[in-house]
Design an enzyme around this catalytic site. Structure first.
Site, short mmCIF file in Angstrom:
data_model
loop_
_atom_site.label_atom_id
_atom_site.label_comp_id
_atom_site.label_asym_id
_atom_site.label_seq_id
_atom_site.Cartn_x
_atom_site.Cartn_y
_atom_site.Cartn_z
N TYR A 292 0.85 -1.19 0.00
CA TYR A 292 0.00 0.00 0.00
C TYR A 292 0.88 1.24 0.00
O TYR A 292 1.79 1.35 0.81
CB TYR A 292 -0.90 0.03 1.25
CG TYR A 292 -2.36 -0.01 0.87
CD1 TYR A 292 -2.93 1.09 0.22
CD2 TYR A 292 -3.15 -1.12 1.12
CE1 TYR A 292 -4.27 1.04 -0.18
CE2 TYR A 292 -4.48 -1.16 0.73
CZ TYR A 292 -5.03 -0.08 0.07
OH TYR A 292 -6.33 -0.11 -0.32
N GLU B 114 -0.47 4.72 -0.49
CA GLU B 114 -1.33 5.91 -0.60
C GLU B 114 -0.51 7.18 -0.44
O GLU B 114 0.30 7.30 0.50
CB GLU B 114 -2.42 5.88 0.47
CG GLU B 114 -3.73 5.38 -0.07
CD GLU B 114 -4.85 5.39 0.96
OE1 GLU B 114 -5.97 5.10 0.57
OE2 GLU B 114 -4.59 5.68 2.14
N ASP C 6 -5.85 13.93 -25.34
CA ASP C 6 -5.90 12.54 -24.89
C ASP C 6 -5.22 11.71 -25.98
O ASP C 6 -5.84 11.34 -26.97
CB ASP C 6 -7.36 12.13 -24.69
CG ASP C 6 -7.51 10.66 -24.30
OD1 ASP C 6 -6.50 9.93 -24.30
OD2 ASP C 6 -8.66 10.25 -24.01
N THR D 16 -3.30 6.50 -22.14
CA THR D 16 -3.19 5.14 -21.63
C THR D 16 -1.77 4.67 -21.96
O THR D 16 -1.08 5.26 -22.79
CB THR D 16 -4.19 4.19 -22.33
OG1 THR D 16 -4.02 4.31 -23.74
CG2 THR D 16 -5.62 4.52 -21.96
N LYS E 124 -1.71 0.90 -25.29
CA LYS E 124 -2.06 0.82 -26.72
C LYS E 124 -0.76 0.85 -27.53
O LYS E 124 0.07 -0.04 -27.34
CB LYS E 124 -3.07 1.92 -27.03
CG LYS E 124 -4.37 1.66 -26.26
CD LYS E 124 -5.41 2.74 -26.37
CE LYS E 124 -6.60 2.38 -25.48
NZ LYS E 124 -7.59 3.47 -25.42
N ARG F 24 -1.76 -2.19 -18.73
CA ARG F 24 -2.96 -1.35 -18.69
C ARG F 24 -2.76 -0.32 -17.58
O ARG F 24 -2.67 -0.68 -16.40
CB ARG F 24 -4.20 -2.17 -18.35
CG ARG F 24 -4.36 -3.44 -19.10
CD ARG F 24 -5.76 -3.95 -18.97
NE ARG F 24 -6.59 -3.18 -19.87
CZ ARG F 24 -6.64 -3.39 -21.18
NH1 ARG F 24 -5.95 -4.35 -21.75
NH2 ARG F 24 -7.41 -2.63 -21.93
#
Ligand SMILES: *Cc1c(COP(=O)(O)O)cnc(C)c1O
Length: 402
Positions: free
Chosen positions: A46, A48, A196, A222, A225, A231
């Site tokens: 974790y 955060e 984008d 992203t 691609k 991903r």
């Protein structure tokens, strides 16, 4: 792996991926190094917060990983750390776009984005997406004659509507986008310019498509691609007195997300290093050559290519052609049937609306074909010629009664 069912399914999917010709424009095949980072113990941690400002202990290593990803992202796109900021925590492309609007567009404010049927993405303010529920979309389209962007029309619309943000970078637009013109339009309308580049980032990194960075205020992408990573997604923001970077960081965490996926961020870092190499530049150039070959071959067999061709990694083919079959025997095949017939023969594509489509979205007039995945597997122009010939034969055999 001890789970027999999942193990079997993973192996089956691996085999499927090896067997098919993959022309899905948004997919790619990552390296084993990317897979190794994704499947590592980093998933247990974790983290955060941001590097140096975590809410949990034990983060000295994750800090190094996230900082490395940031450094590599800026280097790959030739950005100076005092001019650009990058957030590498968004879990995927849609959450990244949501974070931008959350950070910099007041609730109910106007997002000027391309409509879905002309090649925009759901997260550019479409009403079925959260981005169209919390903000209002000013949709724009492309020119019905040229099937490309009409910048004069866009300028007029933007100045009239005064959106808070102009969003460009699309999922099914094959041509070069004139970033400089979009900058002028956004400035004339008093809007932020968000690009984008999800589909294009690998081409931009490899020098095969113009970089939006000299013109944009914010760039999202992203990483899975054309960039050929896991991903995930990244948000780049210009560093200046508007504090877009700080607003976006706050929107990502704590605004929308909790702990970042450190294994994914490490895998992004691996992909960014892979993309920062001469071999990737050759890869990006080959992607474009391959899809241009595919377009040319299909065109010469009578198929209509939207806008007449492509400057990127994808094409849109009008398989329906208003239901007409021309002298070459091309046409009259709805997009859904086209994609089903191709899949039966091991060629994977997606059905896609064409601009000003007369058919419904669930069964539109065309298909979208991309070359990034097959180029990763080593495809060259000669292979694309064979694929085009197969597509032509399959579609021309399609039943023409509907
Ligand atoms: C793929 C894509 C997205 C969304 O990415 P996900 O990871 O599927 O959420 C957003 N914008 C554009 C332009 C895309 O092509």
């Amino acid at each position: 792996m001890k789970d027999p069912q999942i193990k079997k399914l993973i192996l089956a999917e691996k085999k499927r991926q090896k067997q098919v010709v993959n022309l899905i424009a948004s997919e790619n095949y990552v390296s084993n190094d990317v897979l190794e980072a994704l499947g590592s113990e980093l998933t247990n941690k974790y983290a955060e917060g941001y590097p140096g400002k975590r809410y949990y202990g034990g983060n000295e290593i994750t800090d190094k990983i996230e900082r490395l990803a940031i450094e590599r992202a800026l280097k790959l796109f030739k950005l100076k750390p005092d001019e650009w900021h990058v957030n590498v925590q968004p879990l995927s492309g849609s959450p990244a776009n949501l974070a931008v609007y959350t950070g910099v567009v007041p609730p109910g404010g106007k997002i000027m984005g391309m409509s879905l049927d002309h090649g925009g993405h759901l997260t550019h303010g479409h009403k079925v997406s959260a981005t169209g529920k919390f903000w209002s979309q000013v949709p724009y389209g492309i020119d019905s004659v040229t099937e490309t962007l009409n910048y004069d029309q866009l300028l007029e619309q933007a100045v009239n509507e005064k959106p808070a943000i102009l969003v460009a970078g699309f999922t099914a637009y094959p041509r070069i986008i004139d970033w400089a013109k979009l900058r002028e339009i956004a400035s004339a309308a008093g809007a932020l310019l968000m690009v984008d580049m999800s589909h294009l980032s690998g081409l931009v990194a490899g020098g095969a498509y113009p970089s939006p960075f000299p013109y944009a205020d914010i760039v999202t992408t992203t990483t899975h691609k054309t960039l050929r990573g896991p991903r995930s997604a990244m948000i780049f923001a210009k560093k200046d007195s508007r504090e877009l970077d700080k607003k976006i960081d706050k929107a990502v965490f704590p605004g929308l997300q909790g702990g970042p996926h450190i294994n994914q961020i490490a895998a992004v870092a691996v992909a960014l290093r892979e993309a920062d190499a001469p071999a990737f530049r050759r890869y990006a150039a080959q992607i474009v050559k391959n899809v241009q070959t595919l377009a040319g071959e299909l065109k010469s067999r009578g198929w209509r290519i939207i806008s007449g061709g492509t400057d990127s990694h994808l094409i849109l083919v009008d398989t329906w052609m208003s239901g007409l079959v021309n002298e070459a025997g091309a046409g009259g095949v709805p997009g859904k049937l086209a994609s089903e017939l191709l899949e039966k023969e091991g060629i994977i594509v997606n059905k896609n609306a064409i601009p000003f489509d007369s058919r419904p979205p669930a069964d539109p007039s065309g298909i979208r074909l991309g070359s990034a995945a097959e180029t990763t597997r080593g495809a060259k122009e000669k292979d694309m010629k064979k694929i085009a010939a197969r597509i032509d034969v399959i579609l021309k055999k399609a039943p023409k009664k509907h």
